[in-house]
Design an enzyme around this catalytic site. Structure first.
Site, PDB file in Angstrom:
ATOM      1  N   GLU A 162      -2.474   9.176   7.296  1.00 38.97           N
ATOM      2  CA  GLU A 162      -2.093   7.768   7.485  1.00 38.97           C
ATOM      3  C   GLU A 162      -0.882   7.625   8.416  1.00 38.97           C
ATOM      4  O   GLU A 162      -0.811   6.683   9.211  1.00 38.97           O
ATOM      5  CB  GLU A 162      -1.809   7.126   6.117  1.00 38.97           C
ATOM      6  CG  GLU A 162      -3.082   7.006   5.279  1.00 38.97           C
ATOM      7  CD  GLU A 162      -2.866   6.397   3.901  1.00 38.97           C
ATOM      8  OE1 GLU A 162      -3.857   6.282   3.164  1.00 38.97           O
ATOM      9  OE2 GLU A 162      -1.714   6.029   3.565  1.00 38.97           O
TER      10      GLU A 162
ATOM     11  N   HIS B 148       0.864  -1.184   0.000  1.00 41.45           N
ATOM     12  CA  HIS B 148       0.000   0.000   0.000  1.00 41.45           C
ATOM     13  C   HIS B 148       0.895   1.226   0.000  1.00 41.45           C
ATOM     14  O   HIS B 148       1.962   1.212   0.619  1.00 41.45           O
ATOM     15  CB  HIS B 148      -0.873   0.042   1.273  1.00 41.45           C
ATOM     16  CG  HIS B 148      -1.465   1.407   1.530  1.00 41.45           C
ATOM     17  ND1 HIS B 148      -2.614   1.833   0.919  1.00 41.45           N
ATOM     18  CD2 HIS B 148      -1.030   2.452   2.275  1.00 41.45           C
ATOM     19  CE1 HIS B 148      -2.866   3.081   1.294  1.00 41.45           C
ATOM     20  NE2 HIS B 148      -1.922   3.474   2.125  1.00 41.45           N
TER      21      HIS B 148
HETATM   22  P1  RTP Z   1      -3.419   0.943  -1.897  1.00 43.96           P
HETATM   23  O1  RTP Z   1      -4.444   1.897  -1.342  1.00 43.96           O
HETATM   24  O2  RTP Z   1      -3.442  -0.417  -1.223  1.00 43.96           O
HETATM   25  O3  RTP Z   1      -2.062   1.527  -1.972  1.00 43.96           O
HETATM   26  O4  RTP Z   1      -3.798   0.613  -3.401  1.00 43.96           O
HETATM   27  P2  RTP Z   1      -4.353   1.572  -4.499  1.00 43.96           P
HETATM   28  O5  RTP Z   1      -4.323   2.991  -4.042  1.00 43.96           O
HETATM   29  O6  RTP Z   1      -3.592   1.213  -5.732  1.00 43.96           O
HETATM   30  O7  RTP Z   1      -5.854   1.078  -4.633  1.00 43.96           O
HETATM   31  P3  RTP Z   1      -7.200   1.623  -3.926  1.00 43.96           P
HETATM   32  O8  RTP Z   1      -8.133   2.010  -4.989  1.00 43.96           O
HETATM   33  O9  RTP Z   1      -6.862   2.622  -2.861  1.00 43.96           O
HETATM   34  O10 RTP Z   1      -7.758   0.304  -3.237  1.00 43.96           O
HETATM   35  C1  RTP Z   1      -7.237  -0.162  -2.015  1.00 43.96           C
HETATM   36  C2  RTP Z   1      -6.985  -1.648  -2.104  1.00 43.96           C
HETATM   37  O11 RTP Z   1      -8.241  -2.318  -2.241  1.00 43.96           O
HETATM   38  C3  RTP Z   1      -8.079  -3.439  -3.084  1.00 43.96           C
HETATM   39  N1  RTP Z   1      -8.943  -3.324  -4.249  1.00 43.96           N
HETATM   40  N2  RTP Z   1      -9.630  -4.317  -4.709  1.00 43.96           N
HETATM   41  N3  RTP Z   1     -11.360  -5.963  -6.216  1.00 43.96           N
HETATM   42  C4  RTP Z   1     -11.178  -4.684  -6.571  1.00 43.96           C
HETATM   43  O12 RTP Z   1     -11.735  -4.183  -7.518  1.00 43.96           O
HETATM   44  C5  RTP Z   1     -10.299  -3.880  -5.764  1.00 43.96           C
HETATM   45  N4  RTP Z   1     -10.030  -2.608  -5.964  1.00 43.96           N
HETATM   46  C6  RTP Z   1      -9.158  -2.259  -4.991  1.00 43.96           C
HETATM   47  C7  RTP Z   1      -6.642  -3.496  -3.535  1.00 43.96           C
HETATM   48  O13 RTP Z   1      -5.935  -4.406  -2.717  1.00 43.96           O
HETATM   49  C8  RTP Z   1      -6.163  -2.074  -3.319  1.00 43.96           C
HETATM   50  O14 RTP Z   1      -4.783  -2.050  -3.092  1.00 43.96           O
HETATM   51 MG    MG Z   2      -5.227   3.649  -2.235  1.00 47.97          MG
END
Ligand code: RTP
Ligand code: MG
Length: 141
Positions: free
Chosen positions: A128, A117
């Site tokens: 955070e 993350h």
């Molecule tokens: P992170 O917050 O973990 O750094 O990741 P990110 O910004 O790239 O993604 P975010 O949109 O903030 O989503 C947080 C975490 O939720 C999970 N996720 N699953 N199944 C899905 O469509 C989905 N979308 C997001 C992912 O583990 C993501 O890192």
């Molecule tokens: Mg995120």
């Protein structure tokens, strides 16, 4: 260029794979300095609070389940444009779309178990960091 701080979390899948050191090396090679760190097995309450912005998303429960499935390694990174630089190192959320050589391309299994993350803005980074660390736990250069 702004000296920034960001939160990085090495998620349970990457901790289980024993690649904390390999991921730390990427931060260091990119000029990001670790100024605080702790390993923690998050409680459900801690994970829900951390991801409160995603509470209404369909993947929220799966995300909380996953983030509490084993210990995580949480660090504050400091450096020029630390927020964007860390996200470049991480790669796209879905490892199938992550650029070659990124942490997620190399270590992540799926969009759920995606290794790391990183804060998505300096404003969220400040929130955070305060969520996991007392000001006295930060050791800037
Ligand atoms: P992170 O917050 O973990 O750094 O990741 P990110 O910004 O790239 O993604 P975010 O949109 O903030 O989503 C947080 C975490 O939720 C999970 N996720 N699953 N199944 C899905 O469509 C989905 N979308 C997001 C992912 O583990 C993501 O890192
Ligand atoms: Mg995120």
């Amino acid at each position: 260029m702004a000296l920034e701080r960001t939160i990085s979390i090495i998620k349970p899948d990457a901790v289980a794979k024993n690649v904390i050191g390999e991921i730390y090396t990427r931060f260091e090679k990119a000029g990001l300095r670790i100024v605080a760190a702790k390993m923690k097995h998050l409680t459900r309450k801690e994970a829900e609070g951390f991801y409160a912005v995603h509470r209404e998303r369909p993947f929220f429960n799966a995300l909380v389940e996953f983030m509490t499935s084993g210990p995580v390694m949480i660090q504050v990174l400091e450096g020029e444009n630390a927020v964007a630089r860390n996200r470049e190192l991480m790669g796209a959320t879905n490892p199938k779309e992550a650029a070659p050589g990124t942490i997620r391309a190399d270590f992540a299994e799926s969009i759920d178990a995606n290794a790391v993350h990183g804060s998505d803005s300096p404003e969220n980074a400040a929130i955070e960091i305060a969520y996991f660390f007392a000001a006295t736990e930060l050791c800037p250069r």
